[in-house]
Design an enzyme around this catalytic site. Sequence first.
Site, PDB file in Angstrom:
ATOM      1  N   ASP A  12      29.272  84.870  21.634  1.00 12.17           N
ATOM      2  CA  ASP A  12      29.688  84.357  20.329  1.00 12.17           C
ATOM      3  C   ASP A  12      29.927  85.506  19.369  1.00 12.17           C
ATOM      4  O   ASP A  12      29.026  85.927  18.637  1.00 12.17           O
ATOM      5  CB  ASP A  12      28.624  83.407  19.778  1.00 12.17           C
ATOM      6  CG  ASP A  12      28.552  82.108  20.563  1.00 12.17           C
ATOM      7  OD1 ASP A  12      29.594  81.665  21.083  1.00 12.17           O
ATOM      8  OD2 ASP A  12      27.455  81.538  20.662  1.00 12.17           O
ATOM      9  N   LYS A  34      29.950  82.527  28.592  1.00  9.08           N
ATOM     10  CA  LYS A  34      30.526  81.431  27.821  1.00  9.08           C
ATOM     11  C   LYS A  34      31.403  81.975  26.711  1.00  9.08           C
ATOM     12  O   LYS A  34      30.977  82.822  25.923  1.00  9.08           O
ATOM     13  CB  LYS A  34      29.421  80.561  27.218  1.00  9.08           C
ATOM     14  CG  LYS A  34      29.979  79.345  26.482  1.00  9.08           C
ATOM     15  CD  LYS A  34      28.885  78.389  26.109  1.00  9.08           C
ATOM     16  CE  LYS A  34      28.258  78.692  24.791  1.00  9.08           C
ATOM     17  NZ  LYS A  34      29.134  78.470  23.627  1.00  9.08           N
ATOM     18  N   ASP A  61      33.907  76.868  26.275  1.00  5.54           N
ATOM     19  CA  ASP A  61      33.193  75.866  25.471  1.00  5.54           C
ATOM     20  C   ASP A  61      33.993  75.552  24.213  1.00  5.54           C
ATOM     21  O   ASP A  61      33.691  76.059  23.137  1.00  5.54           O
ATOM     22  CB  ASP A  61      31.810  76.462  25.143  1.00  5.54           C
ATOM     23  CG  ASP A  61      30.965  75.568  24.260  1.00  5.54           C
ATOM     24  OD1 ASP A  61      31.197  74.351  24.242  1.00  5.54           O
ATOM     25  OD2 ASP A  61      30.058  76.108  23.596  1.00  5.54           O
ATOM     26  N   LEU A  62      35.034  74.717  24.357  1.00  7.64           N
ATOM     27  CA  LEU A  62      35.867  74.383  23.194  1.00  7.64           C
ATOM     28  C   LEU A  62      35.618  72.963  22.695  1.00  7.64           C
ATOM     29  O   LEU A  62      36.192  72.561  21.679  1.00  7.64           O
ATOM     30  CB  LEU A  62      37.351  74.602  23.533  1.00  7.64           C
ATOM     31  CG  LEU A  62      37.708  76.059  23.881  1.00  7.64           C
ATOM     32  CD1 LEU A  62      39.197  76.193  24.217  1.00  7.64           C
ATOM     33  CD2 LEU A  62      37.330  77.020  22.757  1.00  7.64           C
ATOM     34  N   ASP A  66      39.442  64.219  20.723  1.00  9.28           N
ATOM     35  CA  ASP A  66      40.653  63.699  20.065  1.00  9.28           C
ATOM     36  C   ASP A  66      41.080  62.459  20.843  1.00  9.28           C
ATOM     37  O   ASP A  66      40.341  61.995  21.710  1.00  9.28           O
ATOM     38  CB  ASP A  66      41.743  64.798  20.047  1.00  9.28           C
ATOM     39  CG  ASP A  66      42.721  64.641  18.889  1.00  9.28           C
ATOM     40  OD1 ASP A  66      43.163  63.500  18.620  1.00  9.28           O
ATOM     41  OD2 ASP A  66      43.065  65.654  18.255  1.00  9.28           O
ATOM     42  N   ILE A  67      42.254  61.939  20.598  1.00 10.49           N
ATOM     43  CA  ILE A  67      42.704  60.777  21.366  1.00 10.49           C
ATOM     44  C   ILE A  67      42.967  61.209  22.813  1.00 10.49           C
ATOM     45  O   ILE A  67      43.211  62.399  23.086  1.00 10.49           O
ATOM     46  CB  ILE A  67      43.958  60.121  20.741  1.00 10.49           C
ATOM     47  CG1 ILE A  67      45.126  61.119  20.679  1.00 10.49           C
ATOM     48  CG2 ILE A  67      43.636  59.567  19.353  1.00 10.49           C
ATOM     49  CD1 ILE A  67      46.453  60.465  20.282  1.00 10.49           C
ATOM     50  N   PRO A  68      42.906  60.253  23.763  1.00 10.75           N
ATOM     51  CA  PRO A  68      43.016  60.628  25.187  1.00 10.75           C
ATOM     52  C   PRO A  68      44.243  61.475  25.514  1.00 10.75           C
ATOM     53  O   PRO A  68      44.137  62.485  26.222  1.00 10.75           O
ATOM     54  CB  PRO A  68      43.079  59.267  25.905  1.00 10.75           C
ATOM     55  CG  PRO A  68      42.282  58.361  25.010  1.00 10.75           C
ATOM     56  CD  PRO A  68      42.591  58.812  23.602  1.00 10.75           C
ATOM     57  N   THR A 119      22.338  70.250  20.358  1.00 13.45           N
ATOM     58  CA  THR A 119      20.938  70.695  20.246  1.00 13.45           C
ATOM     59  C   THR A 119      20.544  71.022  18.805  1.00 13.45           C
ATOM     60  O   THR A 119      19.367  71.185  18.510  1.00 13.45           O
ATOM     61  CB  THR A 119      20.715  71.946  21.117  1.00 13.45           C
ATOM     62  OG1 THR A 119      21.853  72.794  20.988  1.00 13.45           O
ATOM     63  CG2 THR A 119      20.546  71.585  22.554  1.00 13.45           C
ATOM     64  N   ARG A 212      22.095  84.105  21.108  1.00 17.13           N
ATOM     65  CA  ARG A 212      21.469  85.103  20.251  1.00 17.13           C
ATOM     66  C   ARG A 212      20.226  85.759  20.832  1.00 17.13           C
ATOM     67  O   ARG A 212      19.965  86.925  20.536  1.00 17.13           O
ATOM     68  CB  ARG A 212      21.173  84.478  18.874  1.00 17.13           C
ATOM     69  CG  ARG A 212      22.467  84.270  18.078  1.00 17.13           C
ATOM     70  CD  ARG A 212      22.280  83.316  16.927  1.00 17.13           C
ATOM     71  NE  ARG A 212      22.188  81.935  17.391  1.00 17.13           N
ATOM     72  CZ  ARG A 212      22.126  80.878  16.577  1.00 17.13           C
ATOM     73  NH1 ARG A 212      22.145  81.057  15.264  1.00 17.13           N
ATOM     74  NH2 ARG A 212      22.062  79.655  17.059  1.00 17.13           N
TER      75      ARG A 212
END
Length: 234
Positions: A12, A34, A61-62, A66-68, A119, A212
């Site tokens: 990150d 990731k 990891d996005l 949204d709609i299908p 989490t 972290r």
Amino acid sequence: MSEPNPICVALDTPDLDRARALAKALKPHVGHMKIGMEFFYAHGAKGYEAVAAEGLPIFLDLKLHDIPNTVASGMKSLMQLSPRPAIINLHAAGGLYMMKAAADAVDGRAKLIAVTILTSLSNEDIWAVGFNAKQETSAHAASLAKLAKAAGLDGVVCSPHDLAGIRAVTGPEFLTVVPGIRPAEDASHDQKRIATPKAARTAGADILVIGRAITGSPDPVAAAQKILDELSHG
Ligand code: C5P
């Protein structure tokens, strides 16, 4: 045969050189890397490919939601990345049809997993959003995991606290990818439902997402190695 390394380090950072340096240094000590929004929004496919070139499997990891049709099209575009991500995800709250459409689009080319309840969210947080206040996070996470399995997904992202309830409804083969991991001596930051690496593995986590606690350490390699040692001996 030795067990696969369960650590997935979360890179990150918006800094391409730092992400590459971390990937290079941590490669021998983790099983997955990731890449999330912070890095991907800053550097896109080119940045992704530069980090993936280090050779470890990538969890992209996005968290699509949204709609299908839009999610399925997004997944098709992400399947063009080279090398392809090993694991990719969406939010289970997008519903059964969104998940089914995404699974059809991915078509077995990556493991597709669903985020259940973040989490960082407590009972009070999800109740404030409008979730049924008669049920706690773990009950909601288990319902969402069941829906993800019905949609044909490979697994879920969940809190260590929700693992037992999820395992009870999905069985042992369903992949569980678990963030909110903190060695006992570390700060919790914005995460609320956390566990130590050992406790999460004992509760049945397949992959431990750790950001972290490794990348914020003055010596990320030593931090990763210490976690691995604790997992194998502690
Ligand atoms: O630094 P830390 O170990 O808390 O990082 C956790 C990582 O896992 C972050 O990249 C965060 O986006 C991700 N994540 C999470 N909770 C989820 C899904 C992903 O914390 N439910």
